[in-house]
Design an enzyme around this catalytic site. Structure first.
Site, short mmCIF file in Angstrom:
data_model
loop_
_atom_site.label_atom_id
_atom_site.label_comp_id
_atom_site.label_asym_id
_atom_site.label_seq_id
_atom_site.Cartn_x
_atom_site.Cartn_y
_atom_site.Cartn_z
CB SER A 241 -0.49 -7.98 -0.77
OG SER A 241 -1.33 -8.75 -0.19
CE LYS B 187 -4.30 -1.46 0.49
NZ LYS B 187 -5.44 -1.08 -0.52
#
Length: 324
Positions: free
Chosen positions: A305, A55
């Site tokens: 991720s 992110k």
């Protein structure tokens, strides 16, 4: 103020992603590809980023551009990782950050966002978007959505790296929440080689994106369903509108995995590679283990991720800020 990116109608391009990659380079890590022993799988460990998730790529790009235009206060709603990334990016740019998290967010992520300097607001899961917009109006803050144009462009830098490091990859497996990461990687990878298959991955218990892909239109699931999965970072009830435009155009397939498969993948990543994956971060590897017989020939890349994993049950050390 309106959410950043909602006024744009054009899609992110490879040129946008290249510019974002240059812009964020001082603030993010260029993660390698790690070969899973005995398999044709390569893992991209975005858990090594400063906030332990991908992110940060999109957040640094978006917040940096906003700060350059004079914005002094940014706000975002998140399950946790986007909040940490916004807090990190805001601190680097010297702007104020407020983040809205659900009351189900792991304490590890709540504390990290606060430690990075953000004001944390806790609301029930179904009120995240509403609360974020209300607070933006109250504070005069700019919303940074997790599929804003500049966020998608920043995320796409991970796809550029994959293509440079493994040009003969046959497929790239990408976790899906609101779809910003999948959108960015798909643009970058397809621009380099349209033959590479880009596949989104979701938990079976939060498969609104897969349902959207099959139907050809965005399909929302109620939070009562998506919040059943342990993959807390993938509980968004619907794909972001801008992310969907990219996914619909560039993504080849969407697959789902079980909760048991996610646990198996996380354990494998730790045992074989020494990489700590949160459930959301392990879904792409789970998809390889579950669907490898049906994947195209050649090397496969799975994006790990995030790795924000709570070690044990923790108690809140500071009072949380609640929406009144």
């Amino acid at each position: 103020m309106n959410a950043e990116g909602t006024a744009r109608t054009k899609l992110v391009t490879a040129a946008d992603i290249r510019a974002a990659g240059d812009r964020i380079a001082p603030y993010v890590r260029r993660t390698p590809l790690l070969r899973l022993p005995g398999e044709r799988l390569w893992v991209k460990p975005e858990n090594r980023q400063p906030t332990r998730s991908f992110k940060v790529r999109g957040a640094v790009n978006a917040v940096g551009r906003l700060a350059g235009r004079g914005v002094q206060h940014v706000i975002a709603q998140s399950s946790g990782n986007h909040a940490q990334a916004i807090a990190y990016a805001a601190a680097e740019q010297g702007v104020r950050a407020t983040v809205v998290l659900p009351d189900t967010a792991p304490e590890l992520k709540v504390r990290a966002a606060r430690r990075l300097g953000a004001e944390v607001v806790i609301v029930p899961p179904a009120l995240r978007e509403e609360a974020c917009l209300a607070l933006a109006d109250r504070f005069g803050a700019t919303v940074v959505g997790s599929d804003a144009f500049d966020v998608i462009a920043g995320h796409g830098s991970a796809g550029t790296e994959i293509r440079l490091d493994l040009p003969d990859a046959g497929a790239v497996l990408v976790p899906v929440c609101n779809g910003g990461l999948l959108a960015g990687i798909a643009v970058a990878v397809k621009a380099a080689d349209p033959a590479i298959r880009v596949i989104g991955v979701e938990p079976e218990l939060a498969a609104d994106g897969a349902a959207s892909f099959r139907a050809g239109t965005r399909t929302a699931w109620p939070v009562e369903l998506t919040y059943r999965t342990r993959a807390d970072g993938l509980r968004a009830p619907v794909l972001g509108a801008l992310a969907w435009e990219h996914i619909h155009r560039y993504v080849d397939d969407m697959v789902t995995v079980t909760e048991d498969a996610i646990d198996t993948a996380a354990a494998l990543l730790w045992r074989e590679l020494g990489e700590r994956a949160e459930p959301s971060g392990a879904v792409a590897t789970a998809a390889y283990l579950t669907h490898r017989a049906h994947l195209p020939p050649g090397p496969v890349v799975a994006v790990l991720s995030g790795g924000n994993v709570a070690v044990g049950t923790e108690t809140r050390e500071e009072p949380l800020v609640h929406l009144s």
